[in-house]
Write a protein that holds these residues in place. Structure first.
Motif, short mmCIF file in Angstrom:
data_model
loop_
_atom_site.label_atom_id
_atom_site.label_comp_id
_atom_site.label_asym_id
_atom_site.label_seq_id
_atom_site.Cartn_x
_atom_site.Cartn_y
_atom_site.Cartn_z
N GLN A 216 0.92 -1.26 -0.20
CA GLN A 216 0.21 -0.02 0.05
C GLN A 216 0.56 1.34 0.42
OE1 GLN A 216 -1.79 -1.35 3.65
NE2 GLN A 216 -4.20 -1.63 2.25
N LYS A 219 2.83 1.76 -3.22
CA LYS A 219 1.91 2.49 -4.30
C LYS A 219 1.54 4.11 -4.19
CE LYS A 219 -2.48 0.60 -7.14
NZ LYS A 219 -1.25 0.84 -8.93
N ASP A 222 5.22 5.67 -4.31
CA ASP A 222 6.13 5.68 -5.32
C ASP A 222 7.50 5.09 -4.55
OD1 ASP A 222 6.64 5.07 -7.81
OD2 ASP A 222 8.27 7.48 -7.95
#
Length: 296
Positions: A216, A219, A222
């Motif tokens: 999590q 994503k 980044d």
């Protein structure tokens, strides 16, 4: 009159930090033997975990691994004296590391970095070595029940750089705050903290409550995921730390659960190469799916 434990603890670990390898190994053999005999509940956890993860191996093989594990665990505790009080030159010689260039490249590129450190025996050795390379880092921290021990651990972990210890009560949000500020985060992905924020993901083909946090955060922010493994050589007393290149395309198009399964599979591969090195004394399978009986 109340006994002041902190000066005694500091004196004992300082003595270990000044001791040669053979002396530390003798202490580890004694403490490893005592640990097996006296910490019966922990020995039961180790036997249970090994039986769940390696059902194809004989009980004799798993018992040999248990003995090796308790020795390695004791050695890692004894060696904290070296990490917290020993000469930096001795620490550098004791913890050879490969792959620091992967971290350096990401720092130069100003990427957010998660240093993914599964629970191997050499976890503290790897963390100490990284603090000698990084100017600042952050990690989750569980307060020790004894305040004297807690203070000693905090001082030891922050010996070489600024280590931001984030209480587990503050959760992942505390880590994200440091990550956003460009501080590498040393993150342990493989403990059972219950089902909140987790999913049952296979680990050695056993459903294990595993936090989805790594996927999590990667994503959303980044962040580059850099795996770190460590192996304690029982003969030489050296901790071999390997820093891998960032995981490619992680999590990519995978769901958090699929990406977490990918991480668990990687951790399994590293464990299988030398099973006694993993931290089997923790209850990795404590939380069970509804209706399943408890293992421990």
């Amino acid at each position: 009159m109340k006994l002041q434990k902190l000066p005694l603890l500091r004196a004992f670990f300082s003595y270990l930090g000044r001791s040669p390898l053979r002396t530390r190994q003798r202490w580890a053999h004694v403490l490893g033997w005592l640990g097996r005999k006296l910490m019966r509940s922990r020995a039961h956890i180790v036997r249970t975990n090994l039986a769940l993860c390696f059902p194809e191996r004989s009980p004799q093989d798993r018992e040999m691994w248990l003995r090796q594990h308790f020795y390695l665990l004791a050695q890692s505790v004894v060696d904290r004296g070296l990490f917290w009080f020993g000469q930096p030159s001795t620490i550098l010689a004791t913890i050879p590391v490969t792959g620091l260039e992967h971290i350096d490249e990401l720092l130069q590129a100003k990427r957010k970095i998660i240093l993914l450190a599964p629970h191997f025996i050499g976890l503290d050795a790897a963390a100490t070595r990284l603090t000698m390379f990084l100017h600042e880092s952050a990690t989750m921290y569980t307060r020790q029940s004894d305040p004297d021990v807690d203070q000693l651990v905090r001082e030891g972990r922050g010996r070489f750089n600024q280590v931001n210890l984030v209480s587990r009560h503050d959760g992942v949000r505390g880590l994200i705050r440091h990550l956003r500020n460009g501080i590498p985060v040393y993150y342990l992905p493989d403990m059972d903290f219950g089902i909140a924020g987790a999913a049952f993901v296979p680990f050695f083909n056993v459903p294990a409550a595993t936090l989805l946090t790594t996927a999590q955060i990667a994503k959303t922010w980044d962040a580059a995921i850099i795996p770190i493994t460590s192996r304690l050589d029982a003969d030489t007393g050296r901790y071999h730390v390997e820093i891998f290149p960032p995981l490619a395309d992680f999590p990519g198009e995978q769901t958090p659960q699929e990406a977490t399964a990918r991480l668990n599979a990687l951790i399994e591969t590293w464990i299988r190469s030398d099973p006694p090195q993993y931290y089997w004394v923790h209850r990795r399978f404590k939380t069970r799916p509804e209706g399943e009986s408890k293992f421990y």
